[in-house]
Design a protein around this motif. Structure first.
Motif, mmCIF file in Angstrom:
data_model
loop_
_atom_site.group_PDB
_atom_site.id
_atom_site.type_symbol
_atom_site.label_atom_id
_atom_site.label_comp_id
_atom_site.label_asym_id
_atom_site.label_seq_id
_atom_site.Cartn_x
_atom_site.Cartn_y
_atom_site.Cartn_z
ATOM 1 N N ALA A 9 19.501 35.526 24.054
ATOM 2 C CA ALA A 9 18.412 34.639 23.634
ATOM 3 C C ALA A 9 18.074 33.639 24.735
ATOM 4 O O ALA A 9 16.898 33.366 24.998
ATOM 5 C CB ALA A 9 18.801 33.905 22.349
ATOM 6 N N ARG A 10 19.081 33.088 25.385
ATOM 7 C CA ARG A 10 18.836 32.140 26.477
ATOM 8 C C ARG A 10 18.083 32.802 27.628
ATOM 9 O O ARG A 10 17.169 32.213 28.214
ATOM 10 C CB ARG A 10 20.160 31.558 26.986
ATOM 11 C CG ARG A 10 20.797 30.536 26.060
ATOM 12 C CD ARG A 10 21.886 29.762 26.769
ATOM 13 N NE ARG A 10 22.945 30.607 27.276
ATOM 14 C CZ ARG A 10 24.022 30.976 26.586
ATOM 15 N NH1 ARG A 10 24.167 30.548 25.332
ATOM 16 N NH2 ARG A 10 24.953 31.734 27.115
ATOM 17 N N ILE A 23 10.161 25.824 21.895
ATOM 18 C CA ILE A 23 11.031 26.475 20.921
ATOM 19 C C ILE A 23 12.353 26.845 21.596
ATOM 20 O O ILE A 23 12.358 27.518 22.625
ATOM 21 C CB ILE A 23 10.370 27.745 20.346
ATOM 22 C CG1 ILE A 23 8.953 27.441 19.840
ATOM 23 C CG2 ILE A 23 11.245 28.332 19.234
ATOM 24 C CD1 ILE A 23 8.881 26.448 18.706
ATOM 25 N N PRO A 24 13.480 26.437 21.041
ATOM 26 C CA PRO A 24 14.786 26.786 21.609
ATOM 27 C C PRO A 24 15.057 28.289 21.528
ATOM 28 O O PRO A 24 14.368 29.017 20.804
ATOM 29 C CB PRO A 24 15.774 25.998 20.737
ATOM 30 C CG PRO A 24 14.962 24.918 20.102
ATOM 31 C CD PRO A 24 13.601 25.514 19.907
ATOM 32 N N PRO A 182 6.318 33.385 21.363
ATOM 33 C CA PRO A 182 6.626 34.479 20.435
ATOM 34 C C PRO A 182 8.104 34.430 20.037
ATOM 35 O O PRO A 182 8.986 34.411 20.893
ATOM 36 C CB PRO A 182 6.324 35.746 21.244
ATOM 37 C CG PRO A 182 5.727 35.276 22.549
ATOM 38 C CD PRO A 182 6.175 33.876 22.742
ATOM 39 N N ILE A 183 8.356 34.418 18.737
ATOM 40 C CA ILE A 183 9.716 34.358 18.200
ATOM 41 C C ILE A 183 9.964 35.635 17.402
ATOM 42 O O ILE A 183 9.235 35.928 16.460
ATOM 43 C CB ILE A 183 9.896 33.134 17.287
ATOM 44 C CG1 ILE A 183 9.453 31.848 18.009
ATOM 45 C CG2 ILE A 183 11.341 33.011 16.821
ATOM 46 C CD1 ILE A 183 9.249 30.663 17.077
ATOM 47 N N ALA A 184 10.977 36.386 17.765
ATOM 48 C CA ALA A 184 11.292 37.642 17.075
ATOM 49 C C ALA A 184 12.186 37.361 15.871
ATOM 50 O O ALA A 184 13.187 36.651 15.976
ATOM 51 C CB ALA A 184 11.985 38.609 18.024
ATOM 52 N N ALA A 200 7.606 40.088 25.444
ATOM 53 C CA ALA A 200 7.267 38.709 25.822
ATOM 54 C C ALA A 200 8.001 37.681 24.965
ATOM 55 O O ALA A 200 7.719 36.484 25.052
ATOM 56 C CB ALA A 200 5.754 38.504 25.694
ATOM 57 N N VAL A 201 8.944 38.130 24.143
ATOM 58 C CA VAL A 201 9.653 37.247 23.216
ATOM 59 C C VAL A 201 10.363 36.117 23.953
ATOM 60 O O VAL A 201 11.021 36.330 24.968
ATOM 61 C CB VAL A 201 10.662 38.056 22.382
ATOM 62 C CG1 VAL A 201 11.698 37.153 21.724
ATOM 63 C CG2 VAL A 201 9.934 38.855 21.324
ATOM 64 N N ALA A 202 10.222 34.894 23.414
ATOM 65 C CA ALA A 202 10.853 33.729 24.017
ATOM 66 C C ALA A 202 12.052 33.226 23.222
ATOM 67 O O ALA A 202 12.885 32.498 23.764
ATOM 68 C CB ALA A 202 9.836 32.601 24.164
ATOM 69 N N SER A 203 12.146 33.604 21.945
ATOM 70 C CA SER A 203 13.229 33.105 21.094
ATOM 71 C C SER A 203 13.587 34.149 20.039
ATOM 72 O O SER A 203 12.761 35.002 19.696
ATOM 73 C CB SER A 203 12.812 31.805 20.397
ATOM 74 O OG SER A 203 12.388 30.832 21.322
#
Length: 212
Positions: A9-10, A23-24, A182-184, A200-203
Protein backbone atom coordinates in the motif's frame (compact mmCIF):
# COMPACT_ATOMS: atom_id res chain seq x y z
CA UNK A 1 -2.41 -5.76 9.97
CA UNK A 2 -0.22 -7.82 7.65
CA UNK A 3 3.06 -5.97 7.10
CA UNK A 4 3.42 -7.17 3.50
CA UNK A 5 0.08 -5.67 2.54
CA UNK A 6 0.93 -2.44 4.32
CA UNK A 7 4.22 -2.25 2.42
CA UNK A 8 2.44 -2.75 -0.93
CA UNK A 9 0.00 0.00 0.00
CA UNK A 10 2.83 2.42 0.81
CA UNK A 11 4.50 1.71 -2.52
CA UNK A 12 1.28 2.39 -4.43
CA UNK A 13 0.68 5.56 -2.44
CA UNK A 14 4.15 6.93 -3.16
CA UNK A 15 4.05 6.03 -6.85
CA UNK A 16 0.48 7.00 -7.73
CA UNK A 17 -0.48 9.44 -5.00
CA UNK A 18 2.74 11.36 -4.68
CA UNK A 19 4.02 13.33 -1.69
CA UNK A 20 0.88 15.46 -1.45
CA UNK A 21 -1.70 12.67 -1.66
CA UNK A 22 -4.48 13.53 0.85
CA UNK A 23 -5.43 9.86 1.33
CA UNK A 24 -3.11 7.60 3.38
CA UNK A 25 -1.97 4.22 2.02
CA UNK A 26 -4.38 2.22 4.22
CA UNK A 27 -8.10 2.92 4.74
CA UNK A 28 -10.12 0.90 7.25
CA UNK A 29 -13.87 0.71 6.66
CA UNK A 30 -15.83 -0.05 9.83
CA UNK A 31 -18.81 -2.42 9.57
CA UNK A 32 -21.35 -3.36 12.23
CA UNK A 33 -21.61 -6.95 10.97
CA UNK A 34 -18.03 -7.91 10.11
CA UNK A 35 -16.27 -5.55 12.53
CA UNK A 36 -18.73 -4.90 15.38
CA UNK A 37 -16.03 -3.37 17.60
CA UNK A 38 -13.59 -1.54 15.33
CA UNK A 39 -11.37 -0.28 18.13
CA UNK A 40 -8.86 -3.19 18.20
CA UNK A 41 -8.50 -3.00 14.41
CA UNK A 42 -7.90 0.75 14.62
CA UNK A 43 -5.08 0.32 17.13
CA UNK A 44 -3.47 -2.28 14.85
CA UNK A 45 -3.28 -0.05 11.78
CA UNK A 46 0.01 1.41 10.58
CA UNK A 47 0.42 4.96 11.85
CA UNK A 48 -1.16 7.61 9.62
CA UNK A 49 -3.86 5.39 8.21
CA UNK A 50 -7.46 6.47 7.69
CA UNK A 51 -10.68 5.18 9.23
CA UNK A 52 -14.06 5.59 7.58
CA UNK A 53 -16.63 5.10 10.31
CA UNK A 54 -19.78 3.52 8.87
CA UNK A 55 -21.69 1.19 11.25
CA UNK A 56 -24.91 2.00 9.42
CA UNK A 57 -26.83 -0.80 11.19
CA UNK A 58 -26.73 0.84 14.62
CA UNK A 59 -29.37 3.16 15.97
CA UNK A 60 -28.51 6.84 15.66
CA UNK A 61 -27.75 7.04 19.38
CA UNK A 62 -25.55 3.94 19.48
CA UNK A 63 -23.75 4.97 16.32
CA UNK A 64 -22.97 8.39 17.76
CA UNK A 65 -21.74 6.85 21.04
CA UNK A 66 -19.34 4.54 19.22
CA UNK A 67 -18.19 7.36 16.94
CA UNK A 68 -17.35 9.43 20.02
CA UNK A 69 -14.99 6.60 21.06
CA UNK A 70 -13.53 6.07 17.59
CA UNK A 71 -12.65 9.70 16.89
CA UNK A 72 -10.21 10.24 19.82
CA UNK A 73 -8.76 6.75 19.31
CA UNK A 74 -7.91 7.65 15.72
CA UNK A 75 -6.32 10.89 16.86
CA UNK A 76 -4.27 9.06 19.50
CA UNK A 77 -2.80 6.71 16.89
CA UNK A 78 -2.26 9.36 14.22
CA UNK A 79 -5.08 8.23 11.93
CA UNK A 80 -7.49 10.37 9.96
CA UNK A 81 -11.16 9.82 10.81
CA UNK A 82 -14.02 10.26 8.35
CA UNK A 83 -17.69 9.84 9.26
CA UNK A 84 -19.82 8.14 6.63
CA UNK A 85 -22.98 9.83 5.36
CA UNK A 86 -23.48 12.16 8.33
CA UNK A 87 -21.96 15.59 7.89
CA UNK A 88 -23.61 16.88 11.07
CA UNK A 89 -22.01 14.14 13.18
CA UNK A 90 -18.66 14.69 11.48
CA UNK A 91 -18.80 18.37 12.41
CA UNK A 92 -19.80 17.63 16.02
CA UNK A 93 -16.87 15.25 16.38
CA UNK A 94 -14.42 17.59 14.67
CA UNK A 95 -13.71 14.67 12.34
CA UNK A 96 -11.19 15.02 9.54
CA UNK A 97 -13.84 14.56 6.91
CA UNK A 98 -16.89 12.79 5.58
CA UNK A 99 -17.54 9.84 3.27
CA UNK A 100 -20.55 9.65 0.98
CA UNK A 101 -22.15 6.47 -0.39
CA UNK A 102 -22.58 6.26 -4.15
CA UNK A 103 -26.25 7.22 -4.11
CA UNK A 104 -25.43 10.72 -2.84
CA UNK A 105 -23.85 11.82 -6.13
CA UNK A 106 -26.84 10.40 -7.98
CA UNK A 107 -29.66 11.77 -5.81
CA UNK A 108 -28.27 14.61 -3.69
CA UNK A 109 -25.12 15.91 -5.41
CA UNK A 110 -25.51 19.28 -3.65
CA UNK A 111 -24.24 17.62 -0.44
CA UNK A 112 -20.70 17.78 -1.81
CA UNK A 113 -20.95 21.57 -1.85
CA UNK A 114 -22.02 21.69 1.82
CA UNK A 115 -18.79 20.27 3.21
CA UNK A 116 -16.69 23.04 4.82
CA UNK A 117 -13.29 23.86 3.40
CA UNK A 118 -10.51 21.86 4.98
CA UNK A 119 -12.50 18.67 5.46
CA UNK A 120 -11.55 15.57 3.50
CA UNK A 121 -14.25 14.02 1.32
CA UNK A 122 -14.42 10.55 -0.17
CA UNK A 123 -17.12 8.96 -2.30
CA UNK A 124 -18.03 5.38 -3.10
CA UNK A 125 -18.03 4.33 -6.74
CA UNK A 126 -19.25 1.10 -8.36
CA UNK A 127 -19.34 2.20 -12.00
CA UNK A 128 -17.72 4.49 -14.53
CA UNK A 129 -21.05 6.34 -14.76
CA UNK A 130 -20.63 7.43 -11.15
CA UNK A 131 -17.16 8.78 -11.87
CA UNK A 132 -18.50 10.80 -14.76
CA UNK A 133 -21.14 12.31 -12.48
CA UNK A 134 -18.45 13.18 -9.94
CA UNK A 135 -16.32 14.79 -12.62
CA UNK A 136 -19.19 17.19 -13.40
CA UNK A 137 -19.04 18.75 -9.93
CA UNK A 138 -17.44 22.16 -9.57
CA UNK A 139 -13.70 21.90 -8.85
CA UNK A 140 -14.19 23.02 -5.24
CA UNK A 141 -16.86 20.34 -4.72
CA UNK A 142 -14.80 17.38 -5.94
CA UNK A 143 -13.99 14.68 -3.38
CA UNK A 144 -10.38 14.04 -2.46
CA UNK A 145 -10.63 10.31 -3.05
CA UNK A 146 -12.93 7.71 -4.58
CA UNK A 147 -13.36 4.17 -3.29
CA UNK A 148 -13.72 1.92 -6.34
CA UNK A 149 -15.35 -1.42 -5.55
CA UNK A 150 -15.63 -4.32 -5.59
CA UNK A 151 -12.19 -4.91 -7.07
CA UNK A 152 -12.17 -8.60 -6.12
CA UNK A 153 -14.87 -10.94 -4.75
CA UNK A 154 -15.54 -9.99 -1.15
CA UNK A 155 -17.23 -11.33 1.99
CA UNK A 156 -19.45 -8.28 2.02
CA UNK A 157 -21.12 -9.51 -1.19
CA UNK A 158 -20.76 -13.32 -1.13
CA UNK A 159 -21.20 -15.04 -4.47
CA UNK A 160 -20.84 -11.81 -6.42
CA UNK A 161 -17.73 -11.35 -8.58
CA UNK A 162 -15.73 -8.16 -8.49
CA UNK A 163 -16.03 -5.70 -11.36
CA UNK A 164 -14.08 -6.68 -14.45
CA UNK A 165 -10.43 -5.87 -13.95
CA UNK A 166 -10.36 -3.84 -17.16
CA UNK A 167 -13.22 -1.69 -15.88
CA UNK A 168 -11.44 -1.26 -12.57
CA UNK A 169 -8.29 -0.07 -14.37
CA UNK A 170 -10.37 2.39 -16.40
CA UNK A 171 -12.05 3.77 -13.28
CA UNK A 172 -8.75 4.19 -11.44
CA UNK A 173 -7.15 5.93 -14.44
CA UNK A 174 -10.14 8.27 -14.83
CA UNK A 175 -9.97 9.16 -11.13
CA UNK A 176 -6.33 10.05 -11.46
CA UNK A 177 -6.92 12.11 -14.60
CA UNK A 178 -9.46 14.36 -12.86
CA UNK A 179 -7.41 14.73 -9.69
CA UNK A 180 -9.15 12.23 -7.41
CA UNK A 181 -7.13 9.70 -5.45
CA UNK A 182 -8.24 6.18 -6.56
CA UNK A 183 -8.80 3.87 -3.58
CA UNK A 184 -9.22 0.14 -4.21
CA UNK A 185 -11.82 -1.65 -2.05
CA UNK A 186 -13.07 -5.22 -1.99
CA UNK A 187 -11.41 -8.56 -1.30
CA UNK A 188 -7.85 -7.21 -1.22
CA UNK A 189 -5.34 -9.73 0.16
CA UNK A 190 -1.61 -10.27 0.03
CA UNK A 191 -2.06 -12.91 -2.68
CA UNK A 192 -3.92 -10.60 -5.08
CA UNK A 193 -2.60 -7.12 -4.33
CA UNK A 194 0.19 -7.67 -6.85
CA UNK A 195 -2.50 -7.40 -9.55
CA UNK A 196 -2.92 -3.74 -8.62
CA UNK A 197 0.69 -2.80 -9.32
CA UNK A 198 -0.01 -1.71 -12.90
CA UNK A 199 -3.05 0.33 -11.90
CA UNK A 200 -3.35 3.99 -10.88
CA UNK A 201 -4.50 3.03 -7.37
CA UNK A 202 -3.08 5.23 -4.61
CA UNK A 203 -4.56 3.54 -1.52
CA UNK A 204 -6.02 0.23 -0.33
CA UNK A 205 -9.25 -0.01 1.66
CA UNK A 206 -10.86 -2.92 3.46
CA UNK A 207 -12.96 -4.09 6.38
CA UNK A 208 -10.87 -7.11 7.28
CA UNK A 209 -7.55 -7.24 5.49
CA UNK A 210 -6.36 -10.85 5.14
CA UNK A 211 -2.90 -12.32 4.79
CA UNK A 212 -4.12 -14.95 2.31
Amino acid sequence: MDTRLAKQARQLNIRNGGPNCPIPPIVLMTDDQRLPDPRPAITGLPRRSMVIFRHYGLSALDRAKLAYDVRPLCRKHGHLCLIANDLALALKLDADGVHFPEYRIQKTPHIFGQVPDGMLVTSACHSIKTLRRLSMLAPWQLPNGVLISPVFPTQSHPGQPGMSFQLFLQCAALCQSIGLAPIALGGIKTNNVENLQRSAVASLAGIGFSAK
